[in-house]
Scaffold this motif. Structure first.
Motif, short mmCIF file in Angstrom:
data_model
loop_
_atom_site.label_atom_id
_atom_site.label_comp_id
_atom_site.label_asym_id
_atom_site.label_seq_id
_atom_site.Cartn_x
_atom_site.Cartn_y
_atom_site.Cartn_z
N CYS A 146 -12.96 6.73 -2.49
CA CYS A 146 -12.62 5.47 -1.82
C CYS A 146 -11.26 5.56 -1.15
CB CYS A 146 -12.53 4.31 -2.82
SG CYS A 146 -13.95 4.03 -3.88
N VAL A 147 -11.04 4.74 -0.15
CA VAL A 147 -9.71 4.59 0.41
C VAL A 147 -8.85 3.80 -0.57
CG1 VAL A 147 -8.36 3.48 2.25
CG2 VAL A 147 -10.43 4.77 2.81
N ASN A 148 -7.67 4.33 -0.88
CA ASN A 148 -6.67 3.64 -1.70
C ASN A 148 -5.58 3.10 -0.79
OD1 ASN A 148 -6.41 5.23 -4.98
ND2 ASN A 148 -8.22 4.89 -3.73
N TYR A 149 -4.93 2.02 -1.20
CA TYR A 149 -3.86 1.47 -0.38
C TYR A 149 -2.60 1.21 -1.21
CZ TYR A 149 -5.73 -3.03 -2.13
OH TYR A 149 -6.18 -4.06 -2.92
N ASP A 150 -1.48 1.24 -0.51
CA ASP A 150 -0.15 1.00 -1.09
C ASP A 150 0.09 -0.51 -1.09
OD1 ASP A 150 2.56 0.69 -1.61
OD2 ASP A 150 3.22 2.18 -0.15
N LYS A 151 0.03 -1.13 -2.26
CA LYS A 151 0.15 -2.58 -2.37
C LYS A 151 1.47 -3.09 -1.80
CE LYS A 151 -2.77 -3.27 -6.48
NZ LYS A 151 -2.76 -3.70 -7.91
N GLN A 152 2.56 -2.38 -2.09
CA GLN A 152 3.88 -2.85 -1.65
C GLN A 152 3.99 -2.85 -0.13
OE1 GLN A 152 6.31 -3.97 -3.96
NE2 GLN A 152 7.03 -4.86 -2.03
N TYR A 153 3.45 -1.84 0.51
CA TYR A 153 3.51 -1.76 1.98
C TYR A 153 2.87 -2.99 2.61
CZ TYR A 153 2.54 -0.36 6.78
OH TYR A 153 2.47 -0.33 8.15
N PHE A 154 1.67 -3.32 2.17
CA PHE A 154 0.94 -4.42 2.80
C PHE A 154 1.55 -5.78 2.43
CE2 PHE A 154 -2.09 -0.95 3.12
CZ PHE A 154 -2.45 -1.07 4.46
N ALA A 155 2.12 -5.87 1.23
CA ALA A 155 2.83 -7.10 0.87
C ALA A 155 4.06 -7.29 1.74
CB ALA A 155 3.22 -7.07 -0.60
N ASP A 156 4.81 -6.21 1.95
CA ASP A 156 6.02 -6.28 2.78
C ASP A 156 5.70 -6.63 4.23
OD1 ASP A 156 7.52 -5.64 0.57
OD2 ASP A 156 7.81 -3.53 1.12
N ARG A 243 2.17 7.21 5.00
CA ARG A 243 0.82 6.69 5.24
C ARG A 243 0.41 5.80 4.06
NH1 ARG A 243 -2.29 8.13 10.17
NH2 ARG A 243 -0.60 9.11 11.36
N PRO A 244 0.23 4.49 4.28
CA PRO A 244 -0.10 3.59 3.17
C PRO A 244 -1.58 3.52 2.84
CG PRO A 244 0.26 2.32 5.15
CD PRO A 244 0.55 3.76 5.52
N LEU A 245 -2.40 4.31 3.54
CA LEU A 245 -3.84 4.38 3.25
C LEU A 245 -4.22 5.85 3.06
CD1 LEU A 245 -5.24 1.95 5.99
CD2 LEU A 245 -4.92 1.45 3.55
N VAL A 246 -5.01 6.14 2.03
CA VAL A 246 -5.39 7.52 1.74
C VAL A 246 -6.80 7.55 1.17
CG1 VAL A 246 -4.47 7.49 -0.62
CG2 VAL A 246 -4.67 9.68 0.59
N VAL A 247 -7.53 8.59 1.47
CA VAL A 247 -8.83 8.80 0.83
C VAL A 247 -8.58 9.46 -0.52
CG1 VAL A 247 -11.03 10.02 0.96
CG2 VAL A 247 -10.09 8.95 3.00
N SER A 248 -8.96 8.75 -1.59
CA SER A 248 -8.79 9.28 -2.95
C SER A 248 -9.97 8.82 -3.79
CB SER A 248 -7.44 8.81 -3.53
OG SER A 248 -7.17 9.50 -4.74
#
Length: 365
Positions: A146-156, A243-248
């Motif tokens: 799945c694509v994972n995302y950096d919560k802090q990046y999108f909150a900021d 990159r705040p989105l990654v395939v993991s």
């Protein structure tokens, strides 16, 4: 499936300073203790990829109850391990092979390396995981790329994180995603297959053209993508990944919590559940096994409640049996992927090479 899903836990641990031992190929490694002192008839040999793991106490309990001593022969990543078993077909190096997934399953079955055996307890395995009606392989675990995302990046940034494959081609996510090469990486291939499952043979190339136009970055493997380029992981933060989105994997957020120093109350990363591809991993009794009875007992053990409940924190995968209970780390910090993309193993076998070749020409070159 390859083993990168489980390597994810080991690689993250390494990035955080936790000592791990892992290999990407080379000679097979006997990781058992004292197996050489046990008569051959009482030794059962498990051939696997490098990321197989089980708690010592759980394995010892099986050995005491069954009377067999387990010899573990680790043989690199899943593809390399399978290749060795195909080359030694009929004269296998062990009794049971663990590590073939649904992206490689048809190749293993077509080469006839397994002897059919209906493991005790197979009825407790969820029906959607029982892909081989002839019981040449037994489902052992599952996981989701799945694509994972950096919560802090999108909150900021005050931007909602993406949730679907369609979201990833929207302008607000331009230049944010890093993925692995589908030709060299298990999660990279899984993400390609997610697009095939979602858009079909007619639509997946168009989707990747749009994703490329939206600035997707492609790197060789999971370690580089997750621990260097991804801004949300512990390793990525140290490497100043942007990159705040990654395939993991769907299991990556719980791993971030487990190895966090100090351990966070909440996972710093999230999962876009509409981007996932379901991987299922199997084990089988090798044709020509010297200890067939021991091999059958070992397969029974791999789908026992004891092993299935031990497995998540050892290999960061999900159990396949109906009654297995997930650890709190998974239930609190993980996600349930209700509708992952799936592609039939025989369809993957027929098309994998041409899909990867077309993907490479379209995205990498």
């Amino acid at each position: 499936m390859s083993t990168t899903k489980k390597i994810a836990g080991a690689a993250l641990a390494a990035a955080l300073g936790v000592t791990t031992l892992s290999a990407c190929g080379g000679e097979a490694k006997d990781t058992s203790a004292g197996a050489g002192d046990v008569p051959a008839a009482k030794t059962v040999t498990l051939v696997s990829h490098d990321s197989f793991n089980v708690t010592d106490a759980v394995l010892r309990e099986f050995e005491q109850e069954s009377g067999y001593t387990v010899k573990k022969l680790k043989s690199g990543d899943a593809g390399a391990a399978l290749n060795q078993e195909i080359l030694t077909k009929g004269s296998p190096r062990g009794d049971v092979f663990f590590g073939v997934d649904n992206t490689l399953l048809s190749r293993a079955l077509d080469n006839g390396i397994f002897t059919p055996y209906e493991a005790k307890g197979l009825g407790d395995v969820k029906p959607e995981y029982r892909l081989d009606k002839e019981h040449r392989v037994t489902p052992v675990d599952s996981g989701d790329v799945c694509v994972n995302y950096d919560k802090q990046y999108f909150a900021d940034k005050k931007i909602a994180p993406p949730q679907t494959l369609d979201d990833l081609i929207k302008p607000e996510y331009k230049d944010l995603l890093v993925t692995e090469n589908a030709a060299t990486s298990s999660p990279g291939l899984g993400f390609l297959l997610a697009s095939v499952g979602k858009y079909g043979e007619e639509g997946w190339k168009d989707y990747w053209s749009k994703l490329k136009a939206n600035g997707v970055e492609v790197v060789d493997g999971w370690e580089q993508a997750y621990n260097e380029r991804f801004s949300g992981s512990a390793g990525g933060k140290k490497a100043k990944g942007d990159r705040p989105l990654v395939v993991s994997y769907a299991s990556s957020p719980p791993v971030e919590v487990l190895y966090g120093e100090p351990q966070p109350a909440e996972a710093p990363t999230g999962v876009a559940t509409g981007t996932c591809f379901r991987q299922i991993e199997f084990a089988g009794l090798l044709k020509g096994a010297k200890n067939e009875a021991g091999g059958k007992a070992l397969l029974d053990f791999l789908i026992s409640k004891k092993f299935q409940e031990d497995m998540p924190l050892q290999m960061f995968v999900n159990p396949v049996t109906k009654d297995a209970v997930l650890p709190e780390l998974f239930t609190k910090h993980g996600v349930v992927v209700e509708k992952p993309e799936v592609v039939a193993p025989e369809t993957i076998a027929e098309n994998r090479e041409q899909w990867v070749k077309a993907w490479s020409s379209l995205v990498v070159r």
